[in-house]
Design an enzyme around this catalytic site. Sequence first.
Site, PDB file in Angstrom:
ATOM      1  N   GLY A 271       0.806  -1.196   0.032  1.00  0.00           N
ATOM      2  CA  GLY A 271      -0.037   0.046  -0.092  1.00  0.00           C
ATOM      3  C   GLY A 271       0.703   1.159   0.082  1.00  0.00           C
ATOM      4  CD  GLU A 313       1.014  -9.459   1.486  1.00  0.00           C
ATOM      5  OE1 GLU A 313       1.011 -10.655   1.887  1.00  0.00           O
ATOM      6  OE2 GLU A 313       0.034  -8.672   1.356  1.00  0.00           O
ATOM      7  N   PRO A 314       4.934  -5.084  -0.912  1.00  0.00           N
ATOM      8  CG  PRO A 314       6.974  -4.168  -1.002  1.00  0.00           C
ATOM      9  CD  PRO A 314       6.202  -5.213  -0.440  1.00  0.00           C
ATOM     10  NE  ARG A 353      -3.610   2.910 -10.480  1.00  0.00           N
ATOM     11  CZ  ARG A 353      -3.536   4.066  -9.923  1.00  0.00           C
ATOM     12  NH1 ARG A 353      -3.071   5.198 -10.605  1.00  0.00           N
ATOM     13  NH2 ARG A 353      -3.950   4.242  -8.554  1.00  0.00           N
ATOM     14  CE1 TYR A 357      -9.239   1.821  -8.311  1.00  0.00           C
ATOM     15  CE2 TYR A 357      -7.450   2.085  -9.743  1.00  0.00           C
ATOM     16  CZ  TYR A 357      -8.243   1.228  -9.127  1.00  0.00           C
ATOM     17  OH  TYR A 357      -8.123  -0.305  -9.233  1.00  0.00           O
ATOM     18  CB  CYS A 384     -16.347   4.637 -28.915  1.00  0.00           C
ATOM     19  SG  CYS A 384     -16.035   4.869 -30.485  1.00  0.00           S
ATOM     20  CE1 TYR A 414      -2.316  -3.603  -8.365  1.00  0.00           C
ATOM     21  CE2 TYR A 414      -1.108  -1.731  -7.718  1.00  0.00           C
ATOM     22  CZ  TYR A 414      -1.560  -2.963  -7.252  1.00  0.00           C
ATOM     23  OH  TYR A 414      -1.483  -3.571  -6.223  1.00  0.00           O
TER      24      TYR A 414
HETATM   25  N1  LLP Z   1      -1.297  -6.811  -0.523  1.00  0.00           N
HETATM   26  C1  LLP Z   1      -2.502  -7.142  -0.297  1.00  0.00           C
HETATM   27  C2  LLP Z   1      -3.206  -8.281   0.231  1.00  0.00           C
HETATM   28  C3  LLP Z   1      -3.205  -6.431  -1.602  1.00  0.00           C
HETATM   29  O1  LLP Z   1      -4.459  -6.522  -1.634  1.00  0.00           O
HETATM   30  C4  LLP Z   1      -2.603  -5.396  -2.242  1.00  0.00           C
HETATM   31  C5  LLP Z   1      -3.113  -4.743  -3.044  1.00  0.00           C
HETATM   32  C6  LLP Z   1      -1.211  -5.527  -2.145  1.00  0.00           C
HETATM   33  C7  LLP Z   1      -0.547  -6.263  -1.115  1.00  0.00           C
HETATM   34  C8  LLP Z   1      -0.157  -4.462  -2.887  1.00  0.00           C
HETATM   35  O2  LLP Z   1      -0.612  -3.162  -2.727  1.00  0.00           O
HETATM   36  P1  LLP Z   1       0.276  -1.938  -3.549  1.00  0.00           P
HETATM   37  O3  LLP Z   1       1.667  -1.948  -2.511  1.00  0.00           O
HETATM   38  O4  LLP Z   1       0.556  -2.346  -4.512  1.00  0.00           O
HETATM   39  O5  LLP Z   1      -0.546  -0.654  -3.324  1.00  0.00           O
HETATM   40  N2  LLP Z   1      -5.668  -1.478  -8.665  1.00  0.00           N
HETATM   41  C9  LLP Z   1      -5.432  -0.474  -7.829  1.00  0.00           C
HETATM   42  C10 LLP Z   1      -4.659  -1.054  -6.596  1.00  0.00           C
HETATM   43  C11 LLP Z   1      -5.256  -2.218  -6.175  1.00  0.00           C
HETATM   44  C12 LLP Z   1      -4.794  -2.952  -5.036  1.00  0.00           C
HETATM   45  C13 LLP Z   1      -5.254  -4.255  -4.483  1.00  0.00           C
HETATM   46  N3  LLP Z   1      -4.448  -4.842  -3.472  1.00  0.00           N
HETATM   47  C14 LLP Z   1      -4.806   0.536  -8.310  1.00  0.00           C
HETATM   48  O6  LLP Z   1      -4.391   0.661  -9.693  1.00  0.00           O
HETATM   49  O7  LLP Z   1      -4.403   1.472  -7.788  1.00  0.00           O
END
Ligand code: LLP
Length: 456
Positions: A271, A313-314, A353, A357, A384, A414
């Site tokens: 996150g 979990e990045p 995105r 978002y 379109c 993403y």
């Molecule tokens: N761990 C878990 C359990 C998750 O659900 C996620 C993301 C991550 C790690 C990795 O998160 P990150 O570090 O990449 O933020 N499609 C959206 C993001 C959805 C994230 C879903 N889970 C976007 O484009 O912003």
Amino acid sequence: MVGGADAEQGQAAGQHRPGDLNRLDARIWSRTVDRNEDGVATVGGLDVTRLAEEFGTPAYILDEDDFRARCRAWADAFGPGADVFYAGKAFLSRAVVRWLHEEGLNLDVCSGGELLTALDAGMPADRIAFHGNNKSLEEIERAVRAGVGRIVLDSFQEIARVAHVAQGLGVRQRVLIRITVGVEAHTHEFIATAHEDQKFGLPLAGGQAAEGVRRALGLDGLELIGLHSHIGSQIFDTSGFEVAAHRVVGLLQQVRDEHGVELPEIDLGGGLGIAYTPDDDPREPRHIAKALHEIVTRECENAGLRPPRISVEPGRAIVGPTAFTLYEVGTIKPLPGLRTYVSVDGGMSDNIRTALYDAEYSVSLVSRVSDAAPMLSRVVGKHCESGDIVVKDAFLPADLAPGDLLAVPATGAYCRSMASNYNHALRPPVVAVRDGAARVIVRRETEEDLLRLDVG
Ligand code: LLP
């Protein structure tokens, strides 16, 4: 074109300042991006006009050195006493799996397809974590048979289902339980995951999380190794993670008091936000690592617990900044008094995105430099749909012309993984560059690919 007037209008509206349009700001471009003496942008020592000629546009151009450096920065920040799992949902391919393996990272997958890719590319199964709120029986069986290091359980039904599969196969599966800690993450509603009213995890409030632990501890097929929390994505402020860590440790304490068991691990999810525009100011992995270690150690001391091993979990923070999308400019449509619409040869099919978002991106002219006045622009795709916007507000030089190349930085996470075939678009390739060499790691879809799925 009405560059100057538009620029003033943009400023009056409080939008981005034009700044130096030729500058490729190191905060939002991958490490090896530069401009050569002709003013053409380069990455990994290769100029983008050559990349466009060889691989076509649109294309995602991924800076492999930057990717590897970010993996190492995360691994070093957390050190040998913790585990970093790259979140494959951000972008996964077999080359990426090999890089992760070589750089010593683990991998988080959340579907049978991601698991297949990981195993096929040789990621040792014990370094894989398997996620998901609705894993199918087939997926669970595949994961348990493969010997994945951990499955993150997301519901009471899944606790029973994984235990049953594991027992049937004569193994004890290592598992964590995902809990929702009730933190309101300051991010877009669709990517916030720790408030209670959503589909993931077992809520701490009301006792479901504690009940999940009780059930998992009582099942022979499961070895409960810890608790998991993921509060959301594109988060800049560490306080949400700290509150989450505090609450997870609170449950560890409750588990110890109730069952006499000290669970050895906590996973605090991913996150961490990245810079999409120069206004974003993300934290470095070492700051996150320090903050999380401190809070977990302090909370455990207070509770008289041995500090658990931490994992994170990045996804976005590793791959996001490493790639840009290269587009060719097509139609340019000035709307006097409003802005200029610049159409590129991709759009919402390669970057959903912005539409989904309201995400903000930057964009630069990369095939040359220009001294022309700034022109308030909106970069749109060729689909379109009027919501087909790639970059909502941007200043581009007023002499922009069809055939120029634009690049949108920070599209590594993403974008390819959420790409679609909307309007039968062909999904772009991912081209990895390193030390003056480029290679396709995911090829462009072809018209044959499109027709092959349509069985007539
Ligand atoms: N761990 C878990 C359990 C998750 O659900 C996620 C993301 C991550 C790690 C990795 O998160 P990150 O570090 O990449 O933020 N499609 C959206 C993001 C959805 C994230 C879903 N889970 C976007 O484009 O912003």
